[in-house]
Structures are given as C-alpha cells and as structure tokens.
Motif scaffolding. Structure first.
Motif, PDB file in Angstrom:
ATOM      1  N   ILE A   1       0.836  -1.204   0.000  1.00 28.45           N
ATOM      2  CA  ILE A   1       0.000   0.000   0.000  1.00 28.45           C
ATOM      3  C   ILE A   1       0.870   1.252   0.000  1.00 28.45           C
ATOM      4  O   ILE A   1       0.605   2.212  -0.740  1.00 28.45           O
ATOM      5  N   TYR A   2       1.930   1.243   0.807  1.00 29.01           N
ATOM      6  CA  TYR A   2       2.843   2.386   0.855  1.00 29.01           C
ATOM      7  C   TYR A   2       3.471   2.640  -0.512  1.00 29.01           C
ATOM      8  O   TYR A   2       3.496   3.779  -0.990  1.00 29.01           O
ATOM      9  N   PHE A   3       3.971   1.586  -1.165  1.00 33.57           N
ATOM     10  CA  PHE A   3       4.599   1.750  -2.472  1.00 33.57           C
ATOM     11  C   PHE A   3       3.587   2.175  -3.530  1.00 33.57           C
ATOM     12  O   PHE A   3       3.931   2.923  -4.454  1.00 33.57           O
ATOM     13  N   CYS A   4       2.340   1.725  -3.417  1.00 32.44           N
ATOM     14  CA  CYS A   4       1.295   2.155  -4.363  1.00 32.44           C
ATOM     15  C   CYS A   4       1.032   3.650  -4.241  1.00 32.44           C
ATOM     16  O   CYS A   4       0.925   4.351  -5.254  1.00 32.44           O
ATOM     17  N   PHE A   5       0.915   4.135  -3.007  1.00 29.73           N
ATOM     18  CA  PHE A   5       0.721   5.574  -2.810  1.00 29.73           C
ATOM     19  C   PHE A   5       1.917   6.364  -3.327  1.00 29.73           C
ATOM     20  O   PHE A   5       1.759   7.402  -3.968  1.00 29.73           O
ATOM     21  N   TYR A   6       3.109   5.878  -3.069  1.00 30.82           N
ATOM     22  CA  TYR A   6       4.314   6.560  -3.531  1.00 30.82           C
ATOM     23  C   TYR A   6       4.342   6.621  -5.054  1.00 30.82           C
ATOM     24  O   TYR A   6       4.623   7.669  -5.638  1.00 30.82           O
ATOM     25  N   ALA A   7       4.028   5.513  -5.707  1.00 31.65           N
ATOM     26  CA  ALA A   7       4.016   5.484  -7.172  1.00 31.65           C
ATOM     27  C   ALA A   7       2.928   6.402  -7.726  1.00 31.65           C
ATOM     28  O   ALA A   7       3.152   7.108  -8.716  1.00 31.65           O
ATOM     29  N   ALA A   8       1.763   6.410  -7.081  1.00 36.53           N
ATOM     30  CA  ALA A   8       0.676   7.280  -7.531  1.00 36.53           C
ATOM     31  C   ALA A   8       1.068   8.750  -7.428  1.00 36.53           C
ATOM     32  O   ALA A   8       0.782   9.543  -8.330  1.00 36.53           O
ATOM     33  N   ILE A   9       1.736   9.096  -6.348  1.00 36.46           N
ATOM     34  CA  ILE A   9       2.197  10.479  -6.194  1.00 36.46           C
ATOM     35  C   ILE A   9       3.230  10.818  -7.254  1.00 36.46           C
ATOM     36  O   ILE A   9       3.192  11.897  -7.846  1.00 36.46           O
ATOM     37  N   CYS A  10       4.138   9.907  -7.508  1.00 42.01           N
ATOM     38  CA  CYS A  10       5.162  10.158  -8.528  1.00 42.01           C
ATOM     39  C   CYS A  10       4.547  10.350  -9.911  1.00 42.01           C
ATOM     40  O   CYS A  10       4.967  11.221 -10.657  1.00 42.01           O
ATOM     41  N   PHE A  11       3.560   9.524 -10.249  1.00 43.00           N
ATOM     42  CA  PHE A  11       2.947   9.631 -11.564  1.00 43.00           C
ATOM     43  C   PHE A  11       2.016  10.844 -11.683  1.00 43.00           C
ATOM     44  O   PHE A  11       1.724  11.288 -12.782  1.00 43.00           O
TER      45      PHE A  11
END
Length: 81
Positions: free
Chosen positions: A26-36
C-alpha cells in the motif's frame, strides 16, 4: 487431528508476513501514484514511479517464498547456512 493442529500453527505464523507485506505494498502504491501525478518531466515520472512498482513485485515474491518456507516446516532461514 495432528494435521489440523499443524495447519493452525502455520496459519498463525503467516499472519505477520502477510500484514507487513500488505502495508508495504500500500505504501509503495501511494508513492508510485504520487510520482505519476506530479507535473514533472515524463522521464522523471518513469524513473521514480517504476522503482516502487518493481519493489512491490519483490515484496510479493519474498512473501510467497516465506509462506512456502512456513508450510514446509522450515521456520528459521539461518538453517540454510
């Protein structure tokens, strides 16, 4: 009866790795979403967005390996060395 006890014991040992893996994914998904979603160059989005997605794959792979170890009765990773 003994097999049921062993299975119940294995399920208890699987809870912690599963919970930690879910939190990490979940943490990595949020991080990737923010990056994109940032308004920066496309190459920057790709560089900083693909890395967390790759780490999600690693986390899932390690979780599957750990679950297989628990099911096979190999509780301690250090016994391999």
């Amino acid at each position: 009866m003994k097999d049921e006890e062993i299975e119940k014991k294995h399920k208890k040992k699987m809870v912690a790795p599963i919970v930690i893996s879910i939190i990490t994914v979940i943490y990595f998904c949020f991080y990737a979403a923010i990056c994109f979603s940032m308004s920066v160059l496309l190459i920057t989005k790709i560089l900083f967005g693909v890395i967390p997605l790759a780490l999600i794959g690693v986390v899932v792979y390690v979780l599957v390996e750990r679950m297989n170890e628990i099911r096979s009765g190999e509780e301690d990773d250090l016994s391999k060395y």
